[in-house]
Scaffold this motif. Structure first.
Motif, short mmCIF file in Angstrom:
data_model
loop_
_atom_site.label_atom_id
_atom_site.label_comp_id
_atom_site.label_asym_id
_atom_site.label_seq_id
_atom_site.Cartn_x
_atom_site.Cartn_y
_atom_site.Cartn_z
N GLY A 39 -88.55 9.53 161.45
CA GLY A 39 -88.65 8.08 161.51
C GLY A 39 -87.75 7.37 160.52
N GLY A 48 -92.06 7.44 163.31
CA GLY A 48 -91.88 8.88 163.33
C GLY A 48 -93.15 9.60 163.77
N GLY A 63 -82.70 8.57 160.16
CA GLY A 63 -83.94 8.44 160.91
C GLY A 63 -83.82 7.39 162.01
#
Length: 367
Positions: free
Chosen positions: A288, A299, A349
């Motif tokens: 994430g 995430g 991410g």
């Protein structure tokens, strides 16, 4: 071009009221700030409602997703703010789960299954809110006790030291029968007092705690040390103190996550809290984006959704005349490959380390 001051709005240039403009921009800024809290919390709530309505295995996976979310947010509070990657936060999850199990299991069952327990642990029986509070306190206390020693380290040394903490806690919980089962046996009989409706409230509460901390002065100073560790002490920032604060708060949140895990799984064993769980939570956070609360939330949701889908496919899904399935053992391979591809495309991410953007602000930028 004329400039006139009016009592109501202040400065007017070219027929446009700058006071009102500033008021609108101030309101937009406040909405954008609040959206970084409301957006993730709302998404978690809606996802839980969907899982609850579907029921069955989806609801079970949703419960474990909320537990993972709490642990990921706890890790993000420290790692995302300080820039120091910790491999030991599952130790706080372990002691939280241990405390919750010892406090909620029926005393009669404890005396039969855990004969070596200290007498005060064998006789105690607490309701789930008290047990969760104790789990949170135990996790925070352990983090506070070791933080002055670990938080003086940086980089790889800090990561290895936190991993050493995980190993020590794992061995203590495995072999000290006065506080648990003998030689790594399972602690069973944890009551199911936390349905999905309660879990989501606790998870949203953790999101609020993380958001409040991220906007506190100590978190801002710690983020400054993350960006330039050499210059920070020269600016009067005590790096160790602010790391200790973040480490303690994150340890308390992970301890709470351990209590939620015990209530969800209902069986607690020291082997559950090892390298596997450690790298799963780290993978969720890295997927994430480690530097934002939104990264921990997104995430967790993406990882849990993909994991649930693979569990379904592993059992076989009928689509018309065909049965779609994946072989045994393919699930971790697919999860690992997905993580690799995602990080190749988005090295920082999925969120790029940024918080969730207020939609109106994004539309105005496009305009």
């Amino acid at each position: 071009m004329s400039e006139l001051k009016t009592p109501a709005t202040g400065l007017t240039v070219g027929g446009r009221d700058l006071g009102r403009r500033r008021g609108r921009s101030g309101s937009s800024a406040r909405l954008a700030t609040m959206w970084t809290l409301i957006g993730p919390a709302l998404l978690v709530y809606l996802g839980t409602v969907v899982a609850s309505q579907i029921g069955g295995p989806v609801a079970v996976q949703g419960a474990y997703a909320l537990v993972s979310l709490v642990a990921a947010v706890g890790l993000q509070i420290f790692t995302g703010t300080s820039g120091v990657l910790s491999f030991g936060h599952i130790a706080f999850t372990a002691v939280g789960a241990w405390a919750y199990g010892l406090l909620t299991i029926d005393p009669t069952l404890k005396k039969a299954l855990l004969p070596d327990l200290f007498s005060f642990l064998a006789d105690v029986h607490a309701p789930w809110p008290v047990a969760l509070a104790v789990a949170t306190t135990v996790g925070g206390f352990l983090a506070f006790a070791v933080a002055p020693f670990l938080m003086r380290l940086n980089g790889l040394q800090a990561g290895i030291a936190t991993f050493g903490l995980l190993m020590v806690v794992g061995q203590v919980l495995t072999y000290w029968s006065s506080i648990g089962p003998r030689s790594g046996q399972a602690m069973v009989g944890v009551p199911a007092d936390l349905p999905l409706e309660r879990l989501v409230l606790v998870a949203i509460g953790v999101i609020i705690v993380s958001w409040v901390y991220q906007h506190a002065r100590t978190a801002r100073l710690l983020r400054a040390t993350r960006e330039d560790l050499t210059a920070a002490p020269g600016s009067g920032i005590n790096v160790t103190i602010h790391r200790v604060i973040a480490f303690t708060i994150s340890g308390a949140v992970c301890g709470l996550g351990g209590g939620l895990w015990a209530a969800t799984n209902r069986v607690v064993q020291s082997s559950h809290f090892g390298v596997g769980m450690t790298f799963t939570i780290i993978a969720i956070l890295v997927l994430g984006g480690t530097r934002s609360l939104w990264g921990a939330v997104l995430g967790t949701l993406v990882w849990s959704a993909l994991d649930s889908l693979l569990v379904y496919l592993q059992g076989g899904v009928t689509l018309g005349d065909y049965v779609v399935s994946i072989p045994e053992g393919a699930r971790p391979i697919i999860l690992g490959a997905t993580l690799i591809v995602a990080l190749m495309v988005r090295p920082d991410g999925l969120t790029g380390g940024r918080e969730l953007t207020w939609p109106v602000q994004r539309w105005r930028r496009r305009g």
